[in-house]
Design a protein around this motif. Sequence first.
Motif, PDB file in Angstrom:
ATOM      1  N   ILE A  52       0.750  -1.397   0.108  1.00 22.95           N
ATOM      2  CA  ILE A  52      -0.050  -0.134   0.125  1.00 22.95           C
ATOM      3  C   ILE A  52       0.828   1.245  -0.126  1.00 22.95           C
ATOM      4  CG2 ILE A  52      -1.472   1.345   1.400  1.00 22.95           C
ATOM      5  CD1 ILE A  52      -2.974  -1.342   2.071  1.00 22.95           C
ATOM      6  N   GLU A  53       1.842   1.263   0.778  1.00 20.51           N
ATOM      7  CA  GLU A  53       2.870   2.521   0.967  1.00 20.51           C
ATOM      8  C   GLU A  53       3.538   2.601  -0.569  1.00 20.51           C
ATOM      9  OE1 GLU A  53       5.272   3.700   4.536  1.00 20.51           O
ATOM     10  OE2 GLU A  53       6.596   2.966   3.028  1.00 20.51           O
ATOM     11  N   ALA A  54       3.947   1.353  -0.999  1.00 19.97           N
ATOM     12  CA  ALA A  54       4.747   1.377  -2.397  1.00 19.97           C
ATOM     13  C   ALA A  54       4.135   1.985  -3.283  1.00 19.97           C
ATOM     14  CB  ALA A  54       5.115   0.047  -2.679  1.00 19.97           C
ATOM     15  N   ALA A  55       2.534   1.573  -3.307  1.00 17.77           N
ATOM     16  CA  ALA A  55       1.625   1.972  -4.409  1.00 17.77           C
ATOM     17  C   ALA A  55       1.752   3.440  -4.760  1.00 17.77           C
ATOM     18  CB  ALA A  55       0.250   1.504  -4.172  1.00 17.77           C
ATOM     19  N   GLN A  56       2.155   4.284  -3.694  1.00 15.86           N
ATOM     20  CA  GLN A  56       2.060   5.623  -3.707  1.00 15.86           C
ATOM     21  C   GLN A  56       3.194   6.275  -4.312  1.00 15.86           C
ATOM     22  OE1 GLN A  56      -0.321   7.334  -0.026  1.00 15.86           O
ATOM     23  NE2 GLN A  56       0.251   5.446   0.548  1.00 15.86           N
ATOM     24  N   GLY A  57       3.794   5.851  -5.346  1.00 15.72           N
ATOM     25  CA  GLY A  57       5.042   6.194  -6.164  1.00 15.72           C
ATOM     26  C   GLY A  57       5.836   5.216  -6.661  1.00 15.72           C
ATOM     27  N   HIS A  58       5.604   3.975  -6.198  1.00 15.22           N
ATOM     28  CA  HIS A  58       6.429   3.119  -6.755  1.00 15.22           C
ATOM     29  C   HIS A  58       5.789   1.585  -6.691  1.00 15.22           C
ATOM     30  CE1 HIS A  58      10.239   5.574  -6.566  1.00 15.22           C
ATOM     31  NE2 HIS A  58       9.893   5.585  -5.135  1.00 15.22           N
ATOM     32  N   HIS A  59       4.698   1.713  -7.314  1.00 18.43           N
ATOM     33  CA  HIS A  59       3.735   0.423  -7.235  1.00 18.43           C
ATOM     34  C   HIS A  59       4.406  -0.727  -8.091  1.00 18.43           C
ATOM     35  CE1 HIS A  59      -0.031  -1.787  -7.457  1.00 18.43           C
ATOM     36  NE2 HIS A  59       0.060  -1.846  -8.750  1.00 18.43           N
ATOM     37  N   ASP A  60       4.195  -1.659  -7.644  1.00 16.42           N
ATOM     38  CA  ASP A  60       4.871  -3.056  -8.056  1.00 16.42           C
ATOM     39  C   ASP A  60       3.455  -4.053  -8.345  1.00 16.42           C
ATOM     40  OD1 ASP A  60       5.827  -5.654  -8.711  1.00 16.42           O
ATOM     41  OD2 ASP A  60       7.664  -5.080  -7.481  1.00 16.42           O
ATOM     42  N   ALA A  61       3.338  -3.893  -9.488  1.00 15.29           N
ATOM     43  CA  ALA A  61       1.939  -4.880 -10.037  1.00 15.29           C
ATOM     44  C   ALA A  61       2.177  -6.211  -9.941  1.00 15.29           C
ATOM     45  CB  ALA A  61       1.380  -4.372 -11.288  1.00 15.29           C
ATOM     46  N   ALA A  62       3.236  -6.610 -10.240  1.00 23.51           N
ATOM     47  CA  ALA A  62       3.634  -8.059 -10.031  1.00 23.51           C
ATOM     48  C   ALA A  62       3.742  -8.516  -8.687  1.00 23.51           C
ATOM     49  CB  ALA A  62       4.896  -8.244 -10.837  1.00 23.51           C
ATOM     50  N   ARG A  63       4.191  -7.815  -7.804  1.00 19.83           N
ATOM     51  CA  ARG A  63       4.036  -8.135  -6.529  1.00 19.83           C
ATOM     52  C   ARG A  63       2.867  -8.211  -5.802  1.00 19.83           C
ATOM     53  NH1 ARG A  63       8.241  -4.872  -2.794  1.00 19.83           N
ATOM     54  NH2 ARG A  63       7.579  -6.544  -1.267  1.00 19.83           N
ATOM     55  N   VAL A  64       1.979  -7.187  -6.179  1.00 19.80           N
ATOM     56  CA  VAL A  64       0.722  -7.176  -5.643  1.00 19.80           C
ATOM     57  C   VAL A  64      -0.130  -8.395  -6.210  1.00 19.80           C
ATOM     58  CG1 VAL A  64      -1.453  -6.092  -5.903  1.00 19.80           C
ATOM     59  CG2 VAL A  64       0.518  -4.684  -5.534  1.00 19.80           C
ATOM     60  N   GLU A  65      -0.028  -8.813  -7.411  1.00 19.93           N
ATOM     61  CA  GLU A  65      -0.746 -10.143  -8.267  1.00 19.93           C
ATOM     62  C   GLU A  65      -0.326 -11.282  -7.436  1.00 19.93           C
ATOM     63  OE1 GLU A  65      -3.273 -12.059 -10.272  1.00 19.93           O
ATOM     64  OE2 GLU A  65      -3.149  -9.962 -10.034  1.00 19.93           O
ATOM     65  N   ALA A  66       1.038 -11.443  -7.166  1.00 16.16           N
ATOM     66  CA  ALA A  66       1.555 -12.530  -6.624  1.00 16.16           C
ATOM     67  C   ALA A  66       0.757 -12.887  -5.025  1.00 16.16           C
ATOM     68  CB  ALA A  66       2.972 -12.540  -6.506  1.00 16.16           C
ATOM     69  N   ALA A  67       0.948 -11.498  -4.388  1.00 14.87           N
ATOM     70  CA  ALA A  67       0.322 -11.438  -2.935  1.00 14.87           C
ATOM     71  C   ALA A  67      -1.161 -12.038  -3.052  1.00 14.87           C
ATOM     72  CB  ALA A  67       0.559 -10.102  -2.270  1.00 14.87           C
ATOM     73  N   ASP A  68      -1.839 -11.438  -4.074  1.00 13.04           N
ATOM     74  CA  ASP A  68      -3.338 -11.678  -4.174  1.00 13.04           C
ATOM     75  C   ASP A  68      -3.383 -13.136  -4.566  1.00 13.04           C
ATOM     76  OD1 ASP A  68      -6.025 -10.773  -4.279  1.00 13.04           O
ATOM     77  OD2 ASP A  68      -5.913 -10.709  -6.477  1.00 13.04           O
ATOM     78  N   GLN A  69      -2.686 -13.815  -5.230  1.00 13.73           N
ATOM     79  CA  GLN A  69      -2.803 -15.244  -5.473  1.00 13.73           C
ATOM     80  C   GLN A  69      -2.750 -15.884  -4.257  1.00 13.73           C
ATOM     81  OE1 GLN A  69      -3.862 -16.663  -8.322  1.00 13.73           O
ATOM     82  NE2 GLN A  69      -4.152 -14.531  -8.934  1.00 13.73           N
ATOM     83  N   GLN A  70      -1.716 -15.566  -3.390  1.00 13.44           N
ATOM     84  CA  GLN A  70      -1.629 -16.275  -2.152  1.00 13.44           C
ATOM     85  C   GLN A  70      -2.673 -16.103  -1.240  1.00 13.44           C
ATOM     86  OE1 GLN A  70       1.170 -14.351   0.660  1.00 13.44           O
ATOM     87  NE2 GLN A  70       2.039 -16.687   1.304  1.00 13.44           N
TER      88      GLN A  70
END
Length: 499
Positions: free
Chosen positions: A16-34
């Motif tokens: 969430i903090e990273a999304a405000q400037g350095h969003h990592d869509a791949a990491r978010v997607e991996a976390a979502d799958q988990q």
Amino acid sequence: MTDQHSTAIEQAYLLIEAAQGHHDAARVEAADQQAIAHGWYDVRLLLHFARSLACLEAGLDDTEHVDAMLAAAVALDSPALLALALAVKAARRARTHRTSSDGDSASRLLVQAVGLLDHPADEPAVHRAAALIEVGCVAHVLGFWELAQEYYERTRQIMAGDTSPTARRQLRVVAINEVDLSLDWAAGLAEIGDWPTRTEEFADMTDAEWPPVWVVEFHGNRELLAAVTGLPADRSVPVDQRIATLSDAIRAARAGDAAHAAQLAEEATEEFPYELPTRVYLLQLALIAKRPGTNPTAIRYGDELARLRWNDRLDRMAAMRDAIAVERRRQEHERLSRDLVVDDLTGLANRRGYQAYLDSLGATIDHGSYAVMMIDVDHFKKVNDRFGHDIGDLVLIRLGHILAAQVRPADLAARLGGDEFVVILAEVLPGVPEARAGQILDAVRTHPWGEIAAGLTVSVSIGVHHGSRAELPALLSDADRSLYEAKHHGRGRVAVAAG
């Protein structure tokens, strides 16, 4: 909550903090799958929050993610996360000044969020802190500064003594938001000629963990706040030159040098390194407008408008307090009514709620097909004896979540007592009850029970019968007999009564 689940929550807040400037869509997607694999719906909600913030950073529509947050919060029955989702939705409405087709304005959504945060629930403190922070942000945007201040202070109180990385990140957000709020408030007072005074600056709380853009904003607003409140410039911490120039303009205005203030304020009209608080921008315009030679009537007109804005803010703040009081009474009444028909442990209907559902069906003329499932945990006494009653309660809670996911608004899932559950499906087609029972059986069988206690396995037996609404009393007793048959023939299976 398992250590793995806690780690996933920690990771979600980092994203969430990273999304405000350095969003990592791949990491978010991996976390979502988990999160999907483990059924961590709170984590999924937080990841939608991260995606929402990333959309805002990119100038994209985030409606899909805000709606997903609301849906997940409702399914979780989490007051803190529902308050967070409502506050996020309110923030979007506040920034676009829109009211939806259902009449939900930003203020109305904020009132609902505030009401939800009045009753502490058994939820992670970080979820509650996230909701409090977002409520504070929305209150600030809407001009309810007193409310924002209260909620930032409440955040500090509940996070006191928490040294976790997420707590540190949340306190960083509070720090930067408090400076932003104080600056907006002080500039609003200055705009009406009531220059505020502070005796000391906000402490410099930045460190190596702060995102660089946050450091720039914190130091810039801290310098502007010092200028508005009469503190000397502290240039030991570098600030952007445009911020320094505007700060000098404000100090000149405080000193009564309107000409120099106007000159410097006009020099600082280039784009700033971040978005200034609204009242600072208005104060800057006021300083420029008050240059010597400006028509005195025009200056008086601007001053009167500023006072009208200030008085309107105070009136709206009073109205907001009244609205919050009404909402608190409404939610308290709703909570008391709900407690009468809801099982405390699982959140499903209790026996009283089950009976109320049957009574409501009896009051309608309905020729549709209904199905009844009687469900029992296999060898539940052995679970309690081996693992303890606390683990047994967790089993019932998880089973409640599984059953809740299998019913529609027109259906019912209830805990009748102990490990005895009932599901009533309304308006079902042939074959659906058996398929739904099989889905429940599989969901229980494949659930990661080992997260609760090593070596724990759980299965259920299900008795099913279906027919018309008029036959419901017989369906219930027949389904109960089918449950006995399922247990008699080996447990962990579905038995369907003969039609």
